[in-house]
Every structure is written in C-alpha cells, then in structure tokens.
Design a protein around this motif. Structure first.
Motif, short mmCIF file in Angstrom:
data_model
loop_
_atom_site.label_atom_id
_atom_site.label_comp_id
_atom_site.label_asym_id
_atom_site.label_seq_id
_atom_site.Cartn_x
_atom_site.Cartn_y
_atom_site.Cartn_z
N GLN A 15 24.52 194.46 31.90
CA GLN A 15 23.68 195.66 32.17
C GLN A 15 24.10 196.35 30.65
N GLY A 212 20.37 201.91 34.80
CA GLY A 212 21.23 200.95 35.39
C GLY A 212 20.94 200.73 36.59
N SER A 214 21.85 197.95 38.25
CA SER A 214 22.08 196.62 38.67
C SER A 214 22.86 196.29 39.77
#
Length: 262
Positions: A15, A212, A214
C-alpha cells in the motif's frame, strides 16, 4: 512437473502513494519496497495502474512503457522467487488497456483486461474494456484477479468456477471508501473465498484523495487485516480453512446457475 505446495499462500499487499505519470519513479519506489520485505512470500500485490496512478491521459506515456514495466515485473518476480500482480496502462495493437499482469517467478505470465471501465471518470473513452475473466492456478490456490470498479459488479465476481481467492487491485478514492470496505466483505461472504483488496494512498494530480484500506477478508467475511498507512501488509491464506467452511456450510451448492451472454 507438478508444482508443489503446502496449502498455504503468503501474500504481501504493498500500500503506497504513487508518482503521477512517472513509471520510472514508481518502479524504483516499488523495487525498494519489495527489497525491504524481510520474509519469504508467495505473491506480491501492487495497486491498479501502479506505474502511473489512475491517469486518463495514456498518450502521455511512451507506447513501449507497458513492455518495459512487464520486463521489470519479470525481473522482480525472479529475483524474489515470488509472483507479482498489478495493473498498468498497456498499449496493444492500437488500443490502450488497463491491463493486469500476474507474473510468476519463472517468467510466465497471464493477463486480464479490466472489464468495467470507470465511466464516471471517462475511462471507457480512453481504454478498451476486457471481455474475458481470468482464473489462475498458483501454489494450490485458484485466484481470480480483478480491477477496482469490477468490485461493484457481483455477477462478474461470481464464484462459478470454485476459485479460492478474489483479488482486487485499485485506485479507490476516499469519498466512496465505505463502499470499498462493504463490497470486499460482501464478495468474500457470497463467494466463500478469501477476498483481498489493494488500494493506493495519497493525492493524485487531479485532486483525488486515496485512503488505503487495503484489506483481507476470510471466507466468512471476517476481517483479517486492514491498513490506512504506507506499509506492506503480509497475510497467510490457508486452503484448509476454505475447504472447512465450504464443507460445513454448503452455500455454494445452492447458487443459481446462469451464464453471461456478453
């Protein structure tokens, strides 16, 4: 020779922020991050359009850039004895594609062209949409890799082939991050798979913010890992856990049978 595996797949989700339309800088950056992974992993996952950010100006890039990036992926996969997956701007036979590459350590690779181009940003006007889904057999796991906007379309993500992992690479912006979180979880639950999503961070040159998130969800939709910072997330997927859930809860046996016509 049949590939040996131990029923486990260790994945690294990278990320990161991205350098806008600067493939060289992005390759250097990701090369450094990959070199900093301090344990053995089977699969390294990069974000959507990892060499440029989500650009709608593919003509700003050299036509050979995609081939250069693919050669870089092959080199990194070989050097680290790990498969690498991510999408990039790729010029092919007069058309630009948002093309995902899954590159194995031996240099073999498979491709998937993003099916659902993001019409809100005009992606459909700049990139040719794909028509075929991809399922990859790797280390005992069947993996279906998709790209960003594909996440919103459950029929395209449907587990009709008994794959084990749904994998999404993305540039998913902050205003709709709640949908990202909810849909990753939903895709895991309805398909009884590990669902993995790798998003980018930071702000791009057109002002979009990326937070982000993730993340990895297990086949029951339980969150295994999520991140909002620049880092590499390492998670181990276990094939027996998929089989255990599916044998106990045979929900996939009751799915509706149909095929896409186009």
């Amino acid at each position: 020779m049949m590939e040996k595996h131990n029923g486990r797949l260790k994945i690294a989700l990278i990320q990161s922020t991205l350098h806008w339309e600067d493939p060289y800088a992005n390759r250097e950056m990701f090369g450094t991050k990959i070199d900093q992974i301090d344990e053995v992993v089977d699969l390294i996952i990069l974000p959507e359009m990892f060499t440029t950010g989500f650009t709608m100006s593919p003509d700003n890039l050299e036509k050979k850039e995609g081939d250069t990036a693919l050669d870089w992926m092959k080199k990194m996969a070989a050097n680290n004895n790990s498969a690498i997956v991510g999408s990039m701007v790729f010029y092919d036979n007069g058309n630009n594609y948002n093309r995902l590459f899954f590159v194995k350590p031996n240099g073999e690779y498979e491709t998937y062209d993003k099916r659902h181009t993001f019409t809100l940003a005009g992606e459909h006007e700049k990139y040719t949409a794909g028509t075929e889904r991809l399922v990859i057999e790797y280390k005992g796991f069947a993996i279906c890799p998709l790209v960003c906007y594909d996440l919103r379309f459950p029929v395209w993500s449907r587990n009709s082939e008994n794959f084990d992992v749904l994998l999404y690479v993305a540039n998913w912006p902050a205003p709709r991050i709640n949908a990202w979180d909810a849909l990753l979880k939903a895709r895991a639950i309805e398909n009884m798979v590990y669902c993995v999503g790798v998003n980018r961070l930071g702000e791009d040159k057109v002002g979009h913010q990326y937070p982000g998130h993730s993340s990895v969800y297990d086949p029951l939709g339980e969150l295994i890992s999520i991140s909002e910072q620049e880092e590499t997330i390492i998670v181990e997927l276990v094939k027996d856990e998929i089989d255990l859930v599916r044998n106990k809860l045979r929900f996939l046996n009751d799915r509706d049978e149909f095929n896409l016509l186009n």
